[in-house]
Design a protein around this motif. Structure first.
Motif, PDB file in Angstrom:
ATOM      1  N   ILE A 112      27.462  39.650  50.037  1.00 23.84           N
ATOM      2  CA  ILE A 112      26.852  38.322  49.889  1.00 23.84           C
ATOM      3  C   ILE A 112      25.783  38.356  48.805  1.00 23.84           C
ATOM      4  N   LEU A 139      25.860  23.988  47.865  1.00 20.82           N
ATOM      5  CA  LEU A 139      26.071  25.174  48.699  1.00 20.82           C
ATOM      6  C   LEU A 139      25.258  25.063  49.982  1.00 20.82           C
ATOM      7  N   GLY A 140      25.937  25.271  51.089  1.00 25.41           N
ATOM      8  CA  GLY A 140      25.249  25.256  52.374  1.00 25.41           C
ATOM      9  C   GLY A 140      25.168  23.877  52.998  1.00 25.41           C
ATOM     10  N   GLY A 157      32.067  22.033  45.517  1.00 19.24           N
ATOM     11  CA  GLY A 157      30.852  22.788  45.764  1.00 19.24           C
ATOM     12  C   GLY A 157      29.631  22.205  45.080  1.00 19.24           C
ATOM     13  N   MET A 191      28.738  28.404  52.523  1.00 24.05           N
ATOM     14  CA  MET A 191      28.165  29.733  52.644  1.00 24.05           C
ATOM     15  C   MET A 191      28.714  30.362  53.919  1.00 24.05           C
ATOM     16  N   GLU A 225      31.798  30.132  48.463  1.00 21.81           N
ATOM     17  CA  GLU A 225      30.530  29.536  48.049  1.00 21.81           C
ATOM     18  C   GLU A 225      30.718  28.561  46.894  1.00 21.81           C
ATOM     19  N   GLU A 266      33.803  35.876  49.116  1.00 19.81           N
ATOM     20  CA  GLU A 266      32.629  35.058  49.422  1.00 19.81           C
ATOM     21  C   GLU A 266      32.354  34.096  48.276  1.00 19.81           C
ATOM     22  N   TRP A 305      27.495  33.757  40.772  1.00 14.41           N
ATOM     23  CA  TRP A 305      28.714  33.038  41.138  1.00 14.41           C
ATOM     24  C   TRP A 305      29.788  33.117  40.051  1.00 14.41           C
TER      25      TRP A 305
END
Lengths: 289, 308
Positions: free
Chosen positions: B227, B299-300, B171, B34, B29, B25, B235
């Motif tokens: 997660i 992120l995301g 990222g 994500m 990420e 993960e 991270w």
């Protein structure tokens, strides 16, 4: 609707791959979920917690947050309801207070309400769920406070300029959202299982996220989406007799969302040319006043 | 003493699959995607690995198949979120539910059976007879031995290689990365798929090595913990590994307390690791507010070229 059709189709393919007759299976599902009185009844029972968890997610979405903890909130609601039911039988006032402190346990108060109505069960729960949907819709869409919430979620920067306290609204809305999920737990407990048991939530919390998404976050559409998902789940029970595994309902639900997402993306690609320019202009106008 | 030795040793076993899933993960990420589908990918890895183990009696084939299954599910996530730019949270949850459903569907006939093969623990000669440390550190299986090296390798890849710089750039500032010629889309695809492979492996570890059986929903929320561990480890692969082992240790205390008959509710103990995670999450978050470290900036967020 297209996404639902595609999802069903793809689900059929999965079943065919698994060596079952998809047409027969869907017929059985129909019989089991909508085609008979008992079927319809259990579909409605199943829809009740889903309406609420979906609603919980959709409400939080209004302030721009993803509440993916509905599962736990539901369980906490059930636990709190049990606690209230067991120990606080005589004190409706204090009972209300406890329930309000535990945001996830607003269901506790409702537990008492249900308990006094004779003949508890499905229909009261469902009525409560729909009532909750209407109430939340009214609160968020039709009151000044609800508008401020939507502004906070839709455009945090604007909300900040307006001097709205975003964080506070987030907390309140999340509490409401949690309370709705808790309500689902309380209703499931009092209306269906009648006792606290492990695994009272069968992925209701997570399914709620999908439902909220399928309803595009619209609070009233949640009711319809929940009904659709409940139909799938109950229908899949009927399949067990024919040998197709019940998880197929889960698979179809997920596939529907996948197609919905893909469909959205495809639409976005087509609309992009016309829309980007307009949006960019608006964005430029807003960000540099 | 034997109590703590047992707990620590069991903690490593429980922490190993978590570490793999969390490291996977982390890669995704770091590249800005994500993937909340870890639970689903682990379940798919678990069921596929288990069935292949049943059929072939080959642990190598089982784990290869499990990695492929996790990667396959992850590539769906990659196509949807990187390619079609759909909402990563919704897609991730959908993936979890899809994985849960598919794995239950595939695994219907297999529950209650035993894989017939396993990865046995290989005590390292000499070292394993050390007092205390020997049992804790040197009586495990290949995967547990490998995990620190995997974490280190990922760290080196991310922070000491050009590819890692690209990946982190994808990222943090995909726009800038793209402008300077970094293949943002390719990197995001690769990172998500690799992450899925790790999750699949972690799942198979549960079904083939740890419990030696398949049961519906057997990963029991561990994907979500993975997660959370990524956030816990801000991270950083090394910290994530330590977090996973720590979590495994807290988790193992439950069994250990039971076995020596400590009068504490098992449910309360089972809750411990999660409470622990929650506390850590809040702590990490407070720390992150002060120093802006850790979370990849993009992120995301889906990256699209034409935007802005």
């Amino acid at each position: 609707v297209v996404a639902v059709a595609c999802g069903l189709l793809a689900g059929g393919v999965v079943m065919a791959l698994g060596g079952h007759d998809p047409i027969q299976a869907y017929f059985d599902m129909w019989q089991g979920s909508l085609g008979s009185t008992e079927g319809l009844q259990s579909t409605l029972i199943k829809a009740t917690p889903l309406v609420l968890t979906g609603l919980a997610v959709a409400t939080a979405l209004r302030v721009g947050l993803w509440n993916i903890g509905g599962e736990g909130q539901l369980i906490m609601g059930a636990i709190a309801a049990t606690g209230v039911g067991l120990y606080a039988t005589g004190l409706p006032g204090a009972l209300l207070l406890i329930a309000m402190i535990l945001a996830g346990a607003a269901g506790g108060a409702v537990w008492a309400a249900i308990a006094v109505i004779p003949g508890t069960g499905v229909h009261i729960g469902l009525a409560l769920a729909i009532l909750a949907a209407l109430a939340t819709w009214w609160l968020i869409e039709r009151t000044p406070w609800g508008f401020s919430v939507r502004v906070s979620g839709g455009n945090p920067r604007t909300a900040e300029y307006l001097g709205l306290k975003i964080a506070r609204r987030m907390v309140v809305v999340l509490a409401i959202s949690g309370a709705i999920a808790g309500l689902a737990g309380a209703i499931e407990l009092t209306g269906v299982t009648n006792r606290l048991q492990e695994g009272i939530s069968v992925n209701y919390g997570y399914t709620g996220v999908l439902i909220a998404f399928l309803a595009r976050g619209r609070l009233l559409a949640v009711v319809l989406a929940a009904f659709l998902f409940a139909t799938l789940v109950v229908g899949s029970y009927a399949l067990q007799t024919t040998g197709v595994a019940q998880p197929i309902a889960t698979i179809i639900q997920a596939l529907i969302i996948v197609f919905l997402l893909a469909g959205d993306a495809a639409l976005a690609f087509r609309l992009r040319i016309t829309r980007t320019t307009a949006l960019a202009e608006i964005a430029a106008a807003v960000s540099r006043p | 003493v034997s109590f703590w030795v047992n707990s620590l040793s069991a903690g490593i076993v429980l922490g190993t699959p978590l570490a793999y899933a969390a490291l996977g993960e982390l890669i995704a990420e770091r590249a800005g995607v994500m993937n909340l589908g870890v639970e689903g990918m682990m379940l798919m890895g678990a069921v596929v690995g288990f069935i292949v183990a049943l059929g072939t009696h080959s642990p190598v084939a089982a784990f290869a198949a499990a990695i492929a299954a996790g990667a396959a599910l992850a590539s769906l996530h990659a196509v949807m979120t990187v390619g079609l730019r759909v909402n990563q949270i919704v897609m991730g949850l959908t993936l979890t539910i899809l994985g849960a459903g598919l794995s239950a569907y595939i695994g219907t006939g297999s529950s209650g059976r035993r894989p017939g093969v396993g990865i046995s623990a290989i005590p390292i000669p000499g070292l394993s007879s050390l007092p205390v440390l020997g049992k804790v550190l040197f009586t495990h299986d290949v995967f547990a031995y490998a995990v620190p090296f995997v974490a280190l390798a990922i760290w080196l890849l991310l922070f000491r290689s050009r590819f890692g710089l690209w990946l982190r750039a994808a990222g943090e500032q995909p726009g800038a990365a793209d402008a300077s010629g970094v293949p943002v889309f390719l990197i995001r695809y690769l990172a998500v798929i690799a992450g899925g492979g790790f999750a699949g492996l972690a799942g198979a570890y549960f079904s083939v090595v740890y419990t030696q059986g398949w049961a519906e929903g057997m990963t029991n929320g561990r994907g979500w913990i993975a997660i959370a561990l990524v956030i816990f480890g801000s991270w950083n692969p090394i910290v994530v590994l330590l977090g996973a082992l720590l979590f495994g240790f807290v988790d193992s205390l439950n069994f250990q307390f039971q076995s020596i008959g400590v009068p504490v509710s098992t449910h309360l103990l089972a809750m411990m690791p999660y409470v622990f995670t929650l506390v850590v999450l809040v702590a990490t978050w407070t720390r992150m507010r002060h120093r802006h470290i850790g979370m990849p900036e993009a992120l995301g967020l889906p990256y699209e070229r034409e935007a802005r």
